[in-house]
Design a protein around this motif. Structure first.
Motif, PDB file in Angstrom:
ATOM      1  N   UNK A 116     -25.010 -72.575  41.284  1.00 25.00           N
ATOM      2  CA  UNK A 116     -24.304 -71.253  41.449  1.00 25.00           C
ATOM      3  C   UNK A 116     -25.128 -70.266  40.957  1.00 25.00           C
ATOM      4  N   UNK A 117     -25.945 -69.612  42.460  1.00 19.36           N
ATOM      5  CA  UNK A 117     -26.317 -68.469  42.370  1.00 19.36           C
ATOM      6  C   UNK A 117     -25.808 -67.442  42.348  1.00 19.36           C
ATOM      7  N   UNK A 118     -24.312 -67.292  42.543  1.00 20.24           N
ATOM      8  CA  UNK A 118     -23.787 -66.068  42.564  1.00 20.24           C
ATOM      9  C   UNK A 118     -23.118 -65.846  40.978  1.00 20.24           C
ATOM     10  N   UNK A 119     -23.588 -67.124  39.919  1.00 17.57           N
ATOM     11  CA  UNK A 119     -23.399 -66.015  38.952  1.00 17.57           C
ATOM     12  C   UNK A 119     -24.691 -66.059  38.621  1.00 17.57           C
ATOM     13  N   UNK A 120     -25.311 -66.399  38.748  1.00 14.39           N
ATOM     14  CA  UNK A 120     -27.041 -66.082  38.565  1.00 14.39           C
ATOM     15  C   UNK A 120     -26.661 -64.874  38.374  1.00 14.39           C
ATOM     16  N   UNK A 134     -11.071 -67.945  29.530  1.00 12.89           N
ATOM     17  CA  UNK A 134     -11.705 -67.152  28.854  1.00 12.89           C
ATOM     18  C   UNK A 134     -12.864 -66.527  29.090  1.00 12.89           C
ATOM     19  N   UNK A 135     -13.781 -67.912  29.125  1.00 13.12           N
ATOM     20  CA  UNK A 135     -14.644 -67.916  28.845  1.00 13.12           C
ATOM     21  C   UNK A 135     -15.773 -67.811  30.391  1.00 13.12           C
ATOM     22  N   UNK A 136     -15.198 -68.329  32.081  1.00 12.92           N
ATOM     23  CA  UNK A 136     -15.734 -68.234  32.623  1.00 12.92           C
ATOM     24  C   UNK A 136     -15.303 -66.774  33.197  1.00 12.92           C
ATOM     25  N   UNK A 137     -14.553 -66.491  32.899  1.00 12.17           N
ATOM     26  CA  UNK A 137     -13.815 -64.721  33.026  1.00 12.17           C
ATOM     27  C   UNK A 137     -15.182 -63.944  32.268  1.00 12.17           C
ATOM     28  N   UNK A 138     -14.666 -63.670  31.174  1.00 13.05           N
ATOM     29  CA  UNK A 138     -15.766 -63.156  30.186  1.00 13.05           C
ATOM     30  C   UNK A 138     -17.735 -63.104  30.048  1.00 13.05           C
ATOM     31  N   UNK A 139     -17.635 -64.695  30.373  1.00 12.40           N
ATOM     32  CA  UNK A 139     -19.136 -64.752  29.786  1.00 12.40           C
ATOM     33  C   UNK A 139     -19.444 -65.010  31.923  1.00 12.40           C
ATOM     34  N   UNK A 169     -12.241 -68.400  42.861  1.00 14.38           N
ATOM     35  CA  UNK A 169     -13.204 -68.817  41.566  1.00 14.38           C
ATOM     36  C   UNK A 169     -13.439 -70.017  40.676  1.00 14.38           C
ATOM     37  N   UNK A 170     -12.389 -68.749  40.119  1.00 14.19           N
ATOM     38  CA  UNK A 170     -12.094 -69.407  38.750  1.00 14.19           C
ATOM     39  C   UNK A 170     -11.244 -70.585  39.292  1.00 14.19           C
ATOM     40  N   UNK A 171      -9.980 -70.646  40.083  1.00 15.18           N
ATOM     41  CA  UNK A 171      -8.959 -71.379  40.015  1.00 15.18           C
ATOM     42  C   UNK A 171      -9.692 -72.733  40.929  1.00 15.18           C
ATOM     43  N   UNK A 172     -10.502 -72.161  41.958  1.00 11.54           N
ATOM     44  CA  UNK A 172     -11.175 -72.889  42.169  1.00 11.54           C
ATOM     45  C   UNK A 172     -11.781 -74.745  40.738  1.00 11.54           C
ATOM     46  N   UNK A 173     -12.687 -74.184  40.230  1.00 15.63           N
ATOM     47  CA  UNK A 173     -12.853 -74.453  39.375  1.00 15.63           C
ATOM     48  C   UNK A 173     -12.411 -75.331  38.215  1.00 15.63           C
ATOM     49  N   UNK A 174     -11.139 -74.495  37.976  1.00 17.50           N
ATOM     50  CA  UNK A 174     -10.354 -75.363  36.933  1.00 17.50           C
ATOM     51  C   UNK A 174      -9.522 -76.590  37.969  1.00 17.50           C
ATOM     52  N   UNK A 175      -9.110 -76.244  38.853  1.00 22.32           N
ATOM     53  CA  UNK A 175      -8.552 -77.604  39.667  1.00 22.32           C
ATOM     54  C   UNK A 175      -9.719 -78.603  39.796  1.00 22.32           C
ATOM     55  N   UNK A 234      -2.370 -72.409  38.524  1.00 21.07           N
ATOM     56  CA  UNK A 234      -2.530 -71.238  39.693  1.00 21.07           C
ATOM     57  C   UNK A 234      -1.465 -70.271  38.009  1.00 21.07           C
ATOM     58  N   UNK A 235      -0.438 -70.951  37.853  1.00 18.33           N
ATOM     59  CA  UNK A 235       0.493 -70.318  37.050  1.00 18.33           C
ATOM     60  C   UNK A 235       0.111 -69.839  35.638  1.00 18.33           C
ATOM     61  N   UNK A 236      -0.216 -70.505  34.903  1.00 16.83           N
ATOM     62  CA  UNK A 236      -1.238 -70.102  33.628  1.00 16.83           C
ATOM     63  C   UNK A 236      -2.058 -69.198  34.080  1.00 16.83           C
ATOM     64  N   UNK A 237      -3.000 -69.430  35.417  1.00 19.08           N
ATOM     65  CA  UNK A 237      -4.051 -68.476  35.368  1.00 19.08           C
ATOM     66  C   UNK A 237      -3.384 -67.084  35.747  1.00 19.08           C
ATOM     67  N   UNK A 238      -2.580 -66.923  36.387  1.00 16.56           N
ATOM     68  CA  UNK A 238      -1.685 -65.568  36.804  1.00 16.56           C
ATOM     69  C   UNK A 238      -1.118 -65.388  35.624  1.00 16.56           C
TER      70      UNK A 238
END
Length: 632
Positions: free
Chosen positions: A267-271, A548-553, A560-566, A579-583
């Motif tokens: 994940x280079x975007x994260x870098x 929380x971890x991936x949004x805040x960190x 993207x968060x939905x994608x990795x959660x799925x 998606x319901x709980x992420x929303x």
């Protein structure tokens, strides 16, 4: 390539020493294999076209001329492959020989990077053949293409600007000032290293720590390809030890002495995001940018995401993490007590996990300070939703720990308050619930005033993130020992701390608390059982802690968060549920910031925290619509 993901590969083949034609065939074979596996960047080992150990045969015109011939063959055979291929070969420039890495794409030579540090000590004699490319800045023609040969160049994907490749070769990464340092300061997000590092006892461990530390220090992806079988074993042995790291984390490692490729999705975007956040990450701008263009492809991710990022899956590491967190909590409270000259502390006990953890922290702090634990005042405040199970567990815990125990039944006070504000107690709305929470906080504050002490808060990081607290109710205290501990870790912390205490009754009580459903117990119980379960209302805490971890960190975008959660939870929850709980997470995270803006002090225990004084400065009136729109 969507969302910043890129598939990289490192590998080697059984080298045929000085048989350039055969080595070229192997390079082509592995290149096609990597491309078939949707690889964007392939790194093969140092001097793989000739072999690393051919020694004085590097001076032979036959070897050097054949290298150019076979390079052309490689270009012809890979011109339809949408993979950047990094190979090692010798190049003659003027009167000198250089150990180079060539970067190829679709039949083009994007450039050549010479090795900077030429080892000429112990078992290495490269100085006999090669010159350092430190100051080299030449344009040469090879295979009818003019290419730039210099260390100061970065290969940039114009279609995916977060993919910027820097190159160093073997010994370069062992030097005090690595070429990769300069490359990363000039924007490189991915460092590739064609290497020929021999194997010695203990060297593999050192190599791992070296590449891990380099990728962490430079906040980059790192692909390390090492030579192995087929090289001369006259004095040393090579083991095909390949490594792929991302910001200090090992993504993939080869089985030594085996040929072939290893793959990893990076994940280079994260870098790139990490660097933006680091104010100490300097920028330079003197490297040449060499453009190329990879096609856009959405990878079917082959990448592991820990479903519980705050909780190590390894039992021993988890125990070590719990010990460390508990010590931080304990010493944070100890410092506050001593600095503020506080003798007594007050805590509300519900019989749940959070208040249990807070009490255990307080108990440990008083023991370490050499103070009587009777100065800890633990208060139960039963009301409409309190069950016998939670009440008895709270009372038993307080008794076993020998703290001062108080029970204040708040039913009459809450009912009186309903009358005062003309609220129908049969209407179980938010007023019905919050009246109880605020009454409990008032009781705790008043007892603290009587005792000349402070109220210690029990709310955890997950509740803070979701705003799952009553403003000026359980939201408020003088010091919050759990404020940076996520809900998924609280359970393991209580379990860990329970092992520090002896006594059959205490151990049984702590274990029953561990298995009690999470609940604020603000709605009436039914047949003595809890009717209000938090996770039925706000969703599974394991999902929210992951969000929380991936949004805040890492500041992941919603899709993207939905994608990795799925990708991570697909076997447990369907996409619609996630998606319901992420929303809901986004909505609550934004709209409840006003509560976080005035939360009490508390110790930071991990890389994610939400203190308005430290880790999260965010306006309480920020609009969440852009995040929600992306999920619609």
């Amino acid at each position: 390539m969507k969302d910043g993901f890129i598939r990289v590969a490192a590998g080697s083949f059984k080298v045929s020493i000085a048989n350039v034609k055969k080595n070229a065939q192997e390079i082509i074979r592995l290149s096609k294999e990597a491309n078939a596996n949707h690889t964007q960047v392939l790194v093969l080992n140092e001097l793989c076209l000739t072999g690393y150990t051919i020694e004085d045969l590097f001076f032979q015109k036959r070897v050097l001329n054949e290298s150019e011939t076979q390079l052309q063959y490689i270009l012809d055979e890979t011109k339809n492959l949408d993979t950047v291929i990094v190979i090692g070969m010798p190049l003659v420039i003027r009167n000198d020989l250089y150990n180079c890495a060539l970067v190829l794409h679709r039949g083009d030579i994007l450039g050549a990077v010479p090795k900077t540090y030429i080892p000429n000590y112990h078992e290495f004699y490269e100085g006999r053949h090669f010159k350092s490319g430190r100051d080299l800045d030449e344009y040469i023609t090879i295979c009818d293409q003019e290419i730039h040969v210099t260390t100061e160049q970065i290969f940039e994907d114009v279609n995916h600007p977060w993919l910027k490749i820097g190159v160093e070769i073997c010994e370069d990464v062992w030097a005090p000032h690595t070429p990769s340092t300069d490359a990363c300061l000039n924007g490189a997000t991915l460092i590739v290293n064609p290497s020929a590092s021999n194997n010695l006892t203990g060297k593999s461990d050192y190599r791992r720590s070296l590449i891990s530390a380099t990728s962490a220090r430079l906040v980059c992806g790192y692909v390390y390809s090492n030579t192995g079988v087929g090289e001369s074993t006259t004095d040393v042995v090579f083991s095909n030890h390949h490594l792929i790291y991302e910001n200090g984390t090992l993504l993939k490692e080869s089985t030594q002495y085996s040929t072939g490729l290893i793959y990893a999705d990076m994940d280079l975007e994260k870098i790139h995001t990490e660097r933006i956040e680091m104010t100490t990450y300097d920028s330079e701008d003197y490297f040449d940018a060499v453009p190329f263009a990879l096609d856009d492809e959405e990878l079917d991710l082959d990448r592991y995401y820990d479903p519980h990022p705050f909780v190590p899956s390894d039992k021993d590491k988890r125990a070590a993490r719990c010990e460390e967190v508990f010590n931080i909590q304990t010493h944070g409270l100890m410092q506050r007590l001593e600095a503020a000259h506080i003798k007594k502390v007050v805590v509300g006990m519900s019989g749940g996990l959070d208040s249990t953890l807070a009490l255990l922290v307080m108990h440990k702090a008083y023991k370490m300070l050499g103070r009587p634990v009777s100065d800890i005042i633990a208060v139960t405040m039963p009301c409409f939703g309190t069950t016998d199970r939670t009440l008895n567990n709270a009372l038993t815990l307080m008794k076993e720990l020998e703290v001062t125990s108080m029970t204040v039944n708040i039913k009459d006070a809450v009912n009186q308050h309903f009358k005062d504000i003309n609220h129908n107690p049969e209407v179980h709305d938010v007023t019905y619930e919050n009246c109880q929470a605020r009454e409990r906080t008032q009781v705790l504050m008043d007892i603290a005033n009587q005792a000349g002490g402070i109220v210690v808060g029990t709310g955890d990081l997950s509740e803070v993130a979701l705003g799952w607290s009553t403003y000026n109710g359980d939201h408020m205290s003088m010091y919050g020992v759990n404020v940076s501990v996520p809900k998924t870790l609280v359970r393991y912390l209580v379990d860990y701390v329970s092992t520090l205490y002896k006594g059959e009754v205490l151990e049984a009580t702590l274990q029953d608390i561990l298995h009690t459903p999470v609940s604020p117990e603000l709605l009436p119980a039914k047949d003595g059982e809890i009717t209000q379960k938090t996770e039925d209302i706000v969703g599974p805490y394991e999902l929210h802690d992951f969000f929380l971890y991936h949004h805040a960190r890492f500041h992941y975008e919603p899709q993207k968060l939905l994608r990795i959660a799925v990708h991570t939870y697909g076997d447990k929850y369907d996409e619609a549920t996630i998606k319901k709980w992420l929303t809901l997470f986004y909505r609550r995270f934004f709209t409840q910031q006003f509560k976080r803006s005035c939360i009490p002090d508390g110790p930071k225990v991990g890389s994610v925290a939400l203190s308005p004084r430290g880790d999260l400065r965010m306006p309480s009136d920020a609009d969440v619509s852009m995040w929600l729109d992306e999920l619609r």
